[in-house]
Design an enzyme around this catalytic site. Sequence first.
Site, PDB file in Angstrom:
ATOM      1  N   ASN A  69       0.807  -0.995  -0.053  1.00 44.71           N
ATOM      2  CA  ASN A  69       0.111  -0.038   0.005  1.00 44.71           C
ATOM      3  C   ASN A  69       0.935   1.344   0.106  1.00 44.71           C
ATOM      4  O   ASN A  69       2.113   1.140   0.482  1.00 44.71           O
ATOM      5  CB  ASN A  69      -0.920   0.079   1.274  1.00 44.71           C
ATOM      6  CG  ASN A  69      -1.960   1.014   1.266  1.00 44.71           C
ATOM      7  OD1 ASN A  69      -2.446   1.759   0.543  1.00 44.71           O
ATOM      8  ND2 ASN A  69      -1.754   1.816   2.380  1.00 44.71           N
ATOM      9  N   HIS A  98       0.770   5.383   1.418  1.00 46.44           N
ATOM     10  CA  HIS A  98       0.128   6.134   2.412  1.00 46.44           C
ATOM     11  C   HIS A  98       0.813   7.536   2.136  1.00 46.44           C
ATOM     12  O   HIS A  98       2.010   7.821   2.222  1.00 46.44           O
ATOM     13  CB  HIS A  98       0.267   5.731   3.585  1.00 46.44           C
ATOM     14  CG  HIS A  98      -0.617   6.430   4.789  1.00 46.44           C
ATOM     15  ND1 HIS A  98      -1.848   6.546   4.435  1.00 46.44           N
ATOM     16  CD2 HIS A  98      -0.190   7.276   5.219  1.00 46.44           C
ATOM     17  CE1 HIS A  98      -2.310   7.107   5.537  1.00 46.44           C
ATOM     18  NE2 HIS A  98      -1.523   7.787   6.287  1.00 46.44           N
ATOM     19  N   SER A 119       4.754   6.782   2.049  1.00 50.53           N
ATOM     20  CA  SER A 119       5.554   5.560   2.673  1.00 50.53           C
ATOM     21  C   SER A 119       4.795   4.416   1.932  1.00 50.53           C
ATOM     22  O   SER A 119       3.559   4.339   1.537  1.00 50.53           O
ATOM     23  CB  SER A 119       5.089   5.167   4.194  1.00 50.53           C
ATOM     24  OG  SER A 119       5.725   6.353   4.783  1.00 50.53           O
ATOM     25  N   ASP A 167      -2.771   0.860   8.106  1.00 50.00           N
ATOM     26  CA  ASP A 167      -1.606   1.697   7.624  1.00 50.00           C
ATOM     27  C   ASP A 167      -0.294   1.322   8.339  1.00 50.00           C
ATOM     28  O   ASP A 167       0.574   2.092   8.819  1.00 50.00           O
ATOM     29  CB  ASP A 167      -1.964   3.248   7.698  1.00 50.00           C
ATOM     30  CG  ASP A 167      -2.897   3.648   7.008  1.00 50.00           C
ATOM     31  OD1 ASP A 167      -2.987   3.087   5.604  1.00 50.00           O
ATOM     32  OD2 ASP A 167      -3.633   4.539   6.970  1.00 50.00           O
TER      33      ASP A 167
END
Length: 219
Positions: free
Chosen positions: A110, A112, A139, A148
């Site tokens: 992911n 972020h 990040s 997250d």
Amino acid sequence: MDKKLPIAVFVSGRGTNLQSIIDAINAGKLDAEIKLVVSNRSKAYALKRCEKYGIPYKVIPSKKFSSPQEWGEALIEVVKESGAELIVLAGFMKIVPNNFIEAFENRIINIHPSLLPAFKGLEAQSQAFDYGVKITGCSVHLVIPELDSGPIIAQAAVPVLPNDTAETLAARILEHEHRIYPQVIQWFAENRIKIEGNKLIVLGAKYGTLPFNPQLEKF
Ligand code: GRF
């Protein structure tokens, strides 16, 4: 590199990160193939990008299922069918179900828009701006059930400038997202990611996990 890493990209909105991945592949900088794009929203602009480039996509809204678990099963099925080996969340605005995370352990990443672990959750750029930090960034991390969180793969630092608004700051962070996300996927394609507990090592990296610096050829 002959073998291309088969990936699935999950989106919900405009899809500029998806575009950066498409561009990096087309420029020969990323040895990956987008096997499937999954969106939870039929109106996501990202799907127009899929149409433009002939990338297969599926719309799978969570609200069509009676539980996150069932939604997760549908997601598992389409990803397995696609043959993707890495799942790239690129502005996917729904919490990914736990059964999906378990099915693809350490194979979901992911991006972020903050320097994690600071400013998790929604509107991370505004959170950072409102807090008054002088440096923020973005990040890329492995996805674990906790939101997250998960081992960090790469980060880029972005200064907050005196005349910034939350919007100008978000736009500057986004440029760095577009730079580091294809780079991280390339590391997976090169099989250079090694996980040691909560720490993640990029094998053979000359500069740790610093994001690409245009003055350096490779890192
Ligand atoms: C990006 O800021 C990303 O960091 C966050 O959602 C946004 C997606 O933007 N997770 P886009 O759809 O890729 O343009």
